[in-house]
Scaffold this motif. Structure first.
Motif, PDB file in Angstrom:
ATOM      1  N   SER A 161     -18.648  -1.841  -1.617  1.00 39.32           N
ATOM      2  CA  SER A 161     -18.064  -2.984  -0.906  1.00 39.32           C
ATOM      3  C   SER A 161     -16.726  -2.537  -0.308  1.00 39.32           C
ATOM      4  O   SER A 161     -16.209  -1.468  -0.640  1.00 39.32           O
ATOM      5  CB  SER A 161     -17.845  -4.156  -1.856  1.00 39.32           C
ATOM      6  N   ASN A 162     -16.163  -3.382   0.545  1.00 45.52           N
ATOM      7  CA  ASN A 162     -14.878  -3.055   1.176  1.00 45.52           C
ATOM      8  C   ASN A 162     -13.716  -2.995   0.192  1.00 45.52           C
ATOM      9  O   ASN A 162     -12.590  -2.695   0.579  1.00 45.52           O
ATOM     10  CB  ASN A 162     -14.560  -4.068   2.279  1.00 45.52           C
ATOM     11  N   LEU A 163     -13.999  -3.247  -1.086  1.00 42.82           N
ATOM     12  CA  LEU A 163     -12.981  -3.028  -2.121  1.00 42.82           C
ATOM     13  C   LEU A 163     -12.401  -1.621  -2.008  1.00 42.82           C
ATOM     14  O   LEU A 163     -11.199  -1.426  -2.225  1.00 42.82           O
ATOM     15  CB  LEU A 163     -13.619  -3.225  -3.507  1.00 42.82           C
ATOM     16  N   ILE A 164     -13.244  -0.651  -1.662  1.00 38.88           N
ATOM     17  CA  ILE A 164     -12.782   0.741  -1.544  1.00 38.88           C
ATOM     18  C   ILE A 164     -11.679   0.861  -0.489  1.00 38.88           C
ATOM     19  O   ILE A 164     -10.746   1.657  -0.624  1.00 38.88           O
ATOM     20  CB  ILE A 164     -13.956   1.712  -1.230  1.00 38.88           C
ATOM     21  N   LEU A 165     -11.764   0.048   0.572  1.00 39.79           N
ATOM     22  CA  LEU A 165     -10.721   0.062   1.609  1.00 39.79           C
ATOM     23  C   LEU A 165      -9.467  -0.638   1.096  1.00 39.79           C
ATOM     24  O   LEU A 165      -8.338  -0.163   1.291  1.00 39.79           O
ATOM     25  CB  LEU A 165     -11.215  -0.629   2.876  1.00 39.79           C
ATOM     26  N   ASN A 166      -9.674  -1.778   0.425  1.00 38.85           N
ATOM     27  CA  ASN A 166      -8.540  -2.592  -0.028  1.00 38.85           C
ATOM     28  C   ASN A 166      -7.699  -1.862  -1.069  1.00 38.85           C
ATOM     29  O   ASN A 166      -6.481  -2.028  -1.123  1.00 38.85           O
ATOM     30  CB  ASN A 166      -9.038  -3.914  -0.622  1.00 38.85           C
ATOM     31  N   GLU A 167      -8.357  -1.052  -1.912  1.00 37.48           N
ATOM     32  CA  GLU A 167      -7.621  -0.401  -3.001  1.00 37.48           C
ATOM     33  C   GLU A 167      -6.999   0.930  -2.593  1.00 37.48           C
ATOM     34  O   GLU A 167      -6.419   1.627  -3.424  1.00 37.48           O
ATOM     35  CB  GLU A 167      -8.543  -0.208  -4.209  1.00 37.48           C
ATOM     36  N   ASN A 168      -7.129   1.263  -1.337  1.00 39.03           N
ATOM     37  CA  ASN A 168      -6.503   2.491  -0.836  1.00 39.03           C
ATOM     38  C   ASN A 168      -5.715   2.210   0.444  1.00 39.03           C
ATOM     39  O   ASN A 168      -5.567   3.082   1.289  1.00 39.03           O
ATOM     40  CB  ASN A 168      -7.583   3.552  -0.594  1.00 39.03           C
ATOM     41  N   ASP A 169      -5.199   0.972   0.536  1.00 38.18           N
ATOM     42  CA  ASP A 169      -4.516   0.557   1.768  1.00 38.18           C
ATOM     43  C   ASP A 169      -3.000   0.602   1.632  1.00 38.18           C
ATOM     44  O   ASP A 169      -2.278   0.086   2.483  1.00 38.18           O
ATOM     45  CB  ASP A 169      -4.972  -0.843   2.189  1.00 38.18           C
ATOM     46  N   GLY A 170      -2.492   1.214   0.550  1.00 37.09           N
ATOM     47  CA  GLY A 170      -1.047   1.346   0.383  1.00 37.09           C
ATOM     48  C   GLY A 170      -0.393   0.118  -0.203  1.00 37.09           C
ATOM     49  O   GLY A 170       0.785   0.144  -0.547  1.00 37.09           O
ATOM     50  N   ASN A 171      -1.140  -0.991  -0.307  1.00 37.13           N
ATOM     51  CA  ASN A 171      -0.578  -2.197  -0.902  1.00 37.13           C
ATOM     52  C   ASN A 171      -0.820  -2.196  -2.396  1.00 37.13           C
ATOM     53  O   ASN A 171      -0.664  -1.206  -3.054  1.00 37.13           O
ATOM     54  CB  ASN A 171      -1.156  -3.448  -0.248  1.00 37.13           C
ATOM     55  N   GLY A 172      -1.303  -3.292  -2.927  1.00 37.71           N
ATOM     56  CA  GLY A 172      -1.394  -3.403  -4.374  1.00 37.71           C
ATOM     57  C   GLY A 172      -0.085  -3.988  -4.839  1.00 37.71           C
ATOM     58  O   GLY A 172       0.561  -4.705  -4.088  1.00 37.71           O
TER      59      GLY A 172
END
Length: 358
Positions: A161-172
């Motif tokens: 899922s796009n979780l892979i993009l969200n968790e490597n987007d520099g945010n968090g």
């Protein structure tokens, strides 16, 4: 760059192939962290297929528990290693091979939860098995991801899922975990270099799935067959699942160049009839009861069970889709033992190590 005996933080300098989940395995790995009755049944149905490695802090206690439950433990190996949680799929090791079927290696990503013991587990296991470990832990190859959100066909295609993009987007961060900052191209490149993935299919996250792991609604049964959770028309995450499926079928084919086959498997509601998201005032009522969250253990497939009238349908669907396999269900929804209430089932609490010579 090597950080320890055989842990490498730059990618292999040879091409690798990630194994598919239905390939032959030497071991199933679990962590003895609660939900003992479910883990016991997993061990019971796996010991005749392969070794079972159990991460635990008191091996004699666990061994007694299993033996008292009538489980044969000759094929069980107890790993004296600390873990934080039961979610072995998410933090555990990934098997890759050099030259398709030659040397075996393990790959370890940064776990997407701040659980340091869990995140270190693959290093311990690689050492225990005397296998080299490649780790996506150091810039520019740092990658945060989770095993429940990864599905491989064994031939270089993977799904997330796009979780892979969200968790490597520099945010968090997720609690205290900072996310690396990578473009989708960089993520694809890291997955290609460490895992041999050349087609990385990513789908929209589902509105009511709090963890966004694809193993909660989809499973590859072989190189060309997708098992997909089904909800009543227009209900819950059904519409988004159908949209994602359409995206896959319109844009990708199996490694044979054929359209993916789709097998739908109904997801049961709660006893009151609630599905995920169907009762906003009572979110606990619609747990993600899913039959796709199953694990291949060589010729046995273990899936979660919930309620008999749905379980029998799920078992029949699996048996028709996988002739020759031993299909076994384990209840994941019993009072005091309903692990599904934590958004996980059988796939989420197991991982595997491929055989040395597939």
């Amino acid at each position: 760059l090597s950080i320890g005996l055989d842990v490498f933080t730059s990618p292999p300098n040879f091409s690798v192939r990630t194994m598919a989940e239905w390939e032959e395995i030497q071991a199933l790995t679990i962590a003895w962290e609660g939900y003992e009755p479910i883990l016991t049944e997993i061990v019971r149905h796996s010991v005749n297929e392969c070794k079972v490695f159990i991460a635990c802090d008191n091996s004699s206690e666990v061994d007694n528990y299993l033996q008292n439950s009538g489980v044969e433990t000759a094929n069980v190996e107890y790993l004296d290693v600390n873990t934080n949680s039961i979610w072995m799929r998410d933090y555990g090791q990934n098997t890759v091979y050099q030259n398709d079927v030659d040397s075996i290696y393990l790959v370890d990503w940064i776990y997407n939860r701040p659980r340091p013991y869990d995140d270190n587990y693959p290093e311990y296991l690689a050492d225990y098995l005397n296998l080299d470990l490649y780790q996506t832990s150091v810039n520019p190859y740092d990658l945060v991801t989770t095993g429940g959100n990864f599905m491989s066909d064994g031939f270089g295609t993977a799904f997330s899922s796009n979780l892979i993009l969200n968790e490597n987007d520099g945010n968090g961060p997720y609690n205290s975990l900072n996310y690396p900052d990578h473009s989708e191209l960089e993520i694809n490149t890291i997955m290609n270099q460490f895992m041999g993935i050349d087609t990385y299919i990513k789908m929209s996250t589902l509105p009511f799935d709090g963890i966004n792991h694809i193993d909660m609604h989809m499973k590859l049964l072989d190189e060309e067959t997708l098992l997909v959770s089904e909800y009543p028309e227009g209900m819950s995450d059904g519409p988004q699942i159908e949209e994602n499926l359409e995206y896959i079928l319109n844009n990708f084919t199996s490694k044979w160049g054929t359209p993916f086959k789709v097998i739908r498997i109904p997801s049961p509601p709660s006893s009151s009839g609630a599905y995920p998201g169907s009762q906003p005032n009572n979110p606990t009522d619609g747990y993600y009861r899913t039959y796709t969250n199953s694990v291949f253990v060589n010729k046995t497939v273990i899936l979660p069970f919930y309620r008999e009238e749905y379980d029998t349908i799920a078992q029949r669907i699996y048996e028709e889709a996988l002739p020759g396999y031993n299909i076994v269900g384990i209840d994941c929804d019993n009072s005091g033992n309903n692990i599904i209430s934590l958004s996980g089932a059988i796939h989420c609490i197991t991982h595997s190590v491929g055989v040395n010579d597939p």
